[in-house]
Structure formats: structure tokens, C-alpha cells
Design a protein around this motif. Structure first.
Motif, PDB file in Angstrom:
ATOM      1  N   MET A  55      -9.857  70.791  19.031  1.00  0.00           N
ATOM      2  CA  MET A  55     -10.452  70.617  17.547  1.00  0.00           C
ATOM      3  C   MET A  55     -11.737  69.394  17.998  1.00  0.00           C
ATOM      4  SD  MET A  55     -10.007  71.746  14.637  1.00  0.00           S
ATOM      5  CE  MET A  55      -8.528  72.576  14.154  1.00  0.00           C
ATOM      6  N   TYR A  56     -12.562  69.406  17.277  1.00  0.00           N
ATOM      7  CA  TYR A  56     -13.623  68.248  17.443  1.00  0.00           C
ATOM      8  C   TYR A  56     -13.895  67.943  16.165  1.00  0.00           C
ATOM      9  CZ  TYR A  56     -13.972  70.336  22.104  1.00  0.00           C
ATOM     10  OH  TYR A  56     -13.562  70.709  23.398  1.00  0.00           O
ATOM     11  N   ASP A  57     -14.631  66.696  16.124  1.00  0.00           N
ATOM     12  CA  ASP A  57     -14.626  66.289  14.736  1.00  0.00           C
ATOM     13  C   ASP A  57     -15.997  65.237  14.348  1.00  0.00           C
ATOM     14  OD1 ASP A  57     -14.011  63.930  16.225  1.00  0.00           O
ATOM     15  OD2 ASP A  57     -12.363  63.150  14.816  1.00  0.00           O
ATOM     16  N   PHE A  58     -16.345  65.577  13.083  1.00  0.00           N
ATOM     17  CA  PHE A  58     -17.489  65.030  12.698  1.00  0.00           C
ATOM     18  C   PHE A  58     -16.790  63.425  11.987  1.00  0.00           C
ATOM     19  CE2 PHE A  58     -19.112  68.673  13.527  1.00  0.00           C
ATOM     20  CZ  PHE A  58     -20.478  68.546  13.969  1.00  0.00           C
ATOM     21  N   VAL A  59     -17.317  62.331  11.879  1.00  0.00           N
ATOM     22  CA  VAL A  59     -17.062  61.290  11.046  1.00  0.00           C
ATOM     23  C   VAL A  59     -18.168  60.830  10.013  1.00  0.00           C
ATOM     24  CG1 VAL A  59     -16.267  58.754  10.847  1.00  0.00           C
ATOM     25  CG2 VAL A  59     -15.585  60.163  12.924  1.00  0.00           C
ATOM     26  N   ALA A  60     -17.739  60.910   8.580  1.00  0.00           N
ATOM     27  CA  ALA A  60     -18.336  60.697   7.481  1.00  0.00           C
ATOM     28  C   ALA A  60     -17.962  59.254   6.961  1.00  0.00           C
ATOM     29  CB  ALA A  60     -18.469  61.716   6.537  1.00  0.00           C
ATOM     30  N   ARG A  61     -18.700  58.363   6.922  1.00  0.00           N
ATOM     31  CA  ARG A  61     -18.503  56.994   6.405  1.00  0.00           C
ATOM     32  C   ARG A  61     -18.523  56.915   4.755  1.00  0.00           C
ATOM     33  NH1 ARG A  61     -16.073  54.809  10.288  1.00  0.00           N
ATOM     34  NH2 ARG A  61     -16.637  55.139  12.211  1.00  0.00           N
TER      35      ARG A  61
ATOM     36  N   GLY B 210     -19.842  59.010   0.753  1.00  0.00           N
ATOM     37  CA  GLY B 210     -19.986  60.424   0.312  1.00  0.00           C
ATOM     38  C   GLY B 210     -21.071  61.202   0.579  1.00  0.00           C
ATOM     39  N   LYS B 211     -22.263  60.654   0.835  1.00  0.00           N
ATOM     40  CA  LYS B 211     -23.518  61.073   0.984  1.00  0.00           C
ATOM     41  C   LYS B 211     -23.555  61.893   2.547  1.00  0.00           C
ATOM     42  CE  LYS B 211     -28.478  60.267   1.444  1.00  0.00           C
ATOM     43  NZ  LYS B 211     -29.706  59.247   1.427  1.00  0.00           N
ATOM     44  N   GLN B 212     -22.862  61.175   3.436  1.00  0.00           N
ATOM     45  CA  GLN B 212     -22.757  61.524   4.736  1.00  0.00           C
ATOM     46  C   GLN B 212     -21.723  62.780   4.616  1.00  0.00           C
ATOM     47  OE1 GLN B 212     -21.369  58.495   7.485  1.00  0.00           O
ATOM     48  NE2 GLN B 212     -23.575  57.447   7.533  1.00  0.00           N
ATOM     49  N   LEU B 213     -20.701  62.850   4.033  1.00  0.00           N
ATOM     50  CA  LEU B 213     -19.968  63.946   3.937  1.00  0.00           C
ATOM     51  C   LEU B 213     -20.666  65.208   3.466  1.00  0.00           C
ATOM     52  CD1 LEU B 213     -17.149  64.918   4.140  1.00  0.00           C
ATOM     53  CD2 LEU B 213     -16.636  64.381   1.838  1.00  0.00           C
ATOM     54  N   THR B 214     -21.647  64.983   2.321  1.00  0.00           N
ATOM     55  CA  THR B 214     -22.062  66.250   1.874  1.00  0.00           C
ATOM     56  C   THR B 214     -23.158  66.502   2.800  1.00  0.00           C
ATOM     57  OG1 THR B 214     -22.017  65.061  -0.608  1.00  0.00           O
ATOM     58  CG2 THR B 214     -23.763  66.837   0.094  1.00  0.00           C
ATOM     59  N   VAL B 215     -23.878  65.968   3.256  1.00  0.00           N
ATOM     60  CA  VAL B 215     -24.721  66.402   4.350  1.00  0.00           C
ATOM     61  C   VAL B 215     -24.065  67.188   5.539  1.00  0.00           C
ATOM     62  CG1 VAL B 215     -26.201  65.720   6.517  1.00  0.00           C
ATOM     63  CG2 VAL B 215     -26.329  64.519   4.180  1.00  0.00           C
ATOM     64  N   CYS B 216     -22.889  66.546   6.192  1.00  0.00           N
ATOM     65  CA  CYS B 216     -21.931  67.459   6.903  1.00  0.00           C
ATOM     66  C   CYS B 216     -21.425  68.499   6.574  1.00  0.00           C
ATOM     67  CB  CYS B 216     -20.877  66.408   7.413  1.00  0.00           C
ATOM     68  SG  CYS B 216     -19.755  67.081   8.866  1.00  0.00           S
ATOM     69  N   LEU B 217     -20.824  68.690   5.446  1.00  0.00           N
ATOM     70  CA  LEU B 217     -20.487  69.974   4.912  1.00  0.00           C
ATOM     71  C   LEU B 217     -21.632  71.091   4.648  1.00  0.00           C
ATOM     72  CD1 LEU B 217     -17.590  68.589   2.492  1.00  0.00           C
ATOM     73  CD2 LEU B 217     -17.620  69.389   5.039  1.00  0.00           C
ATOM     74  N   LYS B 218     -22.498  70.582   4.144  1.00  0.00           N
ATOM     75  CA  LYS B 218     -23.836  71.466   4.104  1.00  0.00           C
ATOM     76  C   LYS B 218     -24.455  72.028   5.136  1.00  0.00           C
ATOM     77  CE  LYS B 218     -25.726  69.879  -0.541  1.00  0.00           C
ATOM     78  NZ  LYS B 218     -26.900  69.121  -0.922  1.00  0.00           N
ATOM     79  N   LEU B 219     -24.538  71.175   6.254  1.00  0.00           N
ATOM     80  CA  LEU B 219     -24.839  71.673   7.594  1.00  0.00           C
ATOM     81  C   LEU B 219     -23.805  72.648   8.363  1.00  0.00           C
ATOM     82  CD1 LEU B 219     -26.303  71.361  10.221  1.00  0.00           C
ATOM     83  CD2 LEU B 219     -24.906  69.476  11.119  1.00  0.00           C
ATOM     84  N   LEU B 220     -22.581  72.575   8.053  1.00  0.00           N
ATOM     85  CA  LEU B 220     -21.689  73.297   8.660  1.00  0.00           C
ATOM     86  C   LEU B 220     -21.520  74.678   7.776  1.00  0.00           C
ATOM     87  CD1 LEU B 220     -18.692  70.780   9.498  1.00  0.00           C
ATOM     88  CD2 LEU B 220     -20.468  71.612  11.037  1.00  0.00           C
TER      89      LEU B 220
ATOM     90  N   THR C 167     -12.137  71.542   8.637  1.00  0.00           N
ATOM     91  CA  THR C 167     -11.248  71.010   7.376  1.00  0.00           C
ATOM     92  C   THR C 167     -11.388  69.754   7.532  1.00  0.00           C
ATOM     93  OG1 THR C 167      -9.892  70.498   9.486  1.00  0.00           O
ATOM     94  CG2 THR C 167      -9.249  72.522   8.227  1.00  0.00           C
ATOM     95  N   VAL C 168     -11.150  69.260   6.261  1.00  0.00           N
ATOM     96  CA  VAL C 168     -11.684  67.638   5.930  1.00  0.00           C
ATOM     97  C   VAL C 168     -10.288  66.614   5.893  1.00  0.00           C
ATOM     98  CG1 VAL C 168     -12.754  66.084   4.485  1.00  0.00           C
ATOM     99  CG2 VAL C 168     -13.468  68.178   4.820  1.00  0.00           C
TER     100      VAL C 168
ATOM    101  N   ILE D 147     -12.712  57.072   5.372  1.00  0.00           N
ATOM    102  CA  ILE D 147     -13.512  57.742   6.017  1.00  0.00           C
ATOM    103  C   ILE D 147     -13.073  59.288   5.980  1.00  0.00           C
ATOM    104  CG2 ILE D 147     -14.298  55.839   7.594  1.00  0.00           C
ATOM    105  CD1 ILE D 147     -12.267  57.033   9.716  1.00  0.00           C
ATOM    106  N   TYR D 148     -14.054  60.086   6.454  1.00  0.00           N
ATOM    107  CA  TYR D 148     -13.575  61.148   6.205  1.00  0.00           C
ATOM    108  C   TYR D 148     -13.803  61.933   7.544  1.00  0.00           C
ATOM    109  CZ  TYR D 148     -14.900  60.462   1.188  1.00  0.00           C
ATOM    110  OH  TYR D 148     -14.910  59.666  -0.110  1.00  0.00           O
ATOM    111  N   ILE D 149     -12.726  62.680   8.076  1.00  0.00           N
ATOM    112  CA  ILE D 149     -12.831  63.377   9.388  1.00  0.00           C
ATOM    113  C   ILE D 149     -13.157  64.823   9.051  1.00  0.00           C
ATOM    114  CG2 ILE D 149     -11.564  63.585  11.334  1.00  0.00           C
ATOM    115  CD1 ILE D 149     -12.083  60.739  10.908  1.00  0.00           C
ATOM    116  N   VAL D 150     -14.115  65.450   9.465  1.00  0.00           N
ATOM    117  CA  VAL D 150     -14.305  66.856   9.296  1.00  0.00           C
ATOM    118  C   VAL D 150     -13.993  67.380  10.627  1.00  0.00           C
ATOM    119  CG1 VAL D 150     -16.078  68.595   8.720  1.00  0.00           C
ATOM    120  CG2 VAL D 150     -16.176  66.334   7.633  1.00  0.00           C
ATOM    121  N   GLU D 151     -12.730  68.317  10.677  1.00  0.00           N
ATOM    122  CA  GLU D 151     -12.602  68.801  12.068  1.00  0.00           C
ATOM    123  C   GLU D 151     -13.472  70.471  12.176  1.00  0.00           C
ATOM    124  OE1 GLU D 151      -8.472  68.613  12.056  1.00  0.00           O
ATOM    125  OE2 GLU D 151      -8.342  66.674  12.676  1.00  0.00           O
ATOM    126  N   VAL D 152     -13.795  70.718  13.266  1.00  0.00           N
ATOM    127  CA  VAL D 152     -14.152  71.885  13.568  1.00  0.00           C
ATOM    128  C   VAL D 152     -13.674  72.426  14.944  1.00  0.00           C
ATOM    129  CG1 VAL D 152     -16.392  71.814  12.115  1.00  0.00           C
ATOM    130  CG2 VAL D 152     -16.424  71.011  14.616  1.00  0.00           C
TER     131      VAL D 152
END
Length: 63
Positions: free
Chosen positions: A1-7, A9-19, A27-28, A39-44
Motif C-alpha cells: 500500500m502506498y499513500d498520498f497525503v492531503a493536508r 480539503g482542496k488537496q484532498l479534492t485534487v487527489c481524489l479527482k486525479l485518482l 481508500t481514505v 490530515i487525509y491519507i489516501v491509500e492506493v
């Protein structure tokens, strides 16, 4: 599992749209950092090459 970190809401939106555009399942998780901020951890689950490409796109999009 790897992850993206969004600090925020705007970063989270960008990350989720990209994925979503790349059709990558994710998973978030919501956590607190050591300063108590949310913080939001987005796992892929991706291979290293695709992960590196997406991380670079994400970095450019949030900067």
C-alpha cells in the motif's frame, strides 16, 4: 500500500479527482498529525512506476 497525503480539503479534492480520472481504486483515512491538525491519507495499491508518475502530477497540481 502506498499513500498520498492531503493536508486540507482542496488537496484532498485534487487527489481524489486525479485518482478517479486515472481509474485508480483508493481508500481514505482521516488522521491527526503531531500538531493536532487533521490530515487525509489516501491509500492506493500501484506499481512503483505508475505511483511515481501520479505523485509527480499530484505535487504539481497542489503547488
Amino acid at each position: 500500500m502506498y499513500d498520498f497525503v492531503a493536508r486540507n480539503g482542496k488537496q484532498l479534492t485534487v487527489c481524489l479527482k486525479l485518482l478517479y480520472m486515472e481509474k485508480v481504486p483508493y481508500t481514505v483515512k482521516v488522521e491527526e498529525d503531531n500538531k493536532g491538525k487533521v490530515i487525509y491519507i489516501v491509500e492506493v495499491n500501484l506499481e512503483q512506476k505508475q505511483l511515481a508518475e501520479l505523485r509527480e502530477k499530484y505535487r504539481v497540481m497542489i503547488s
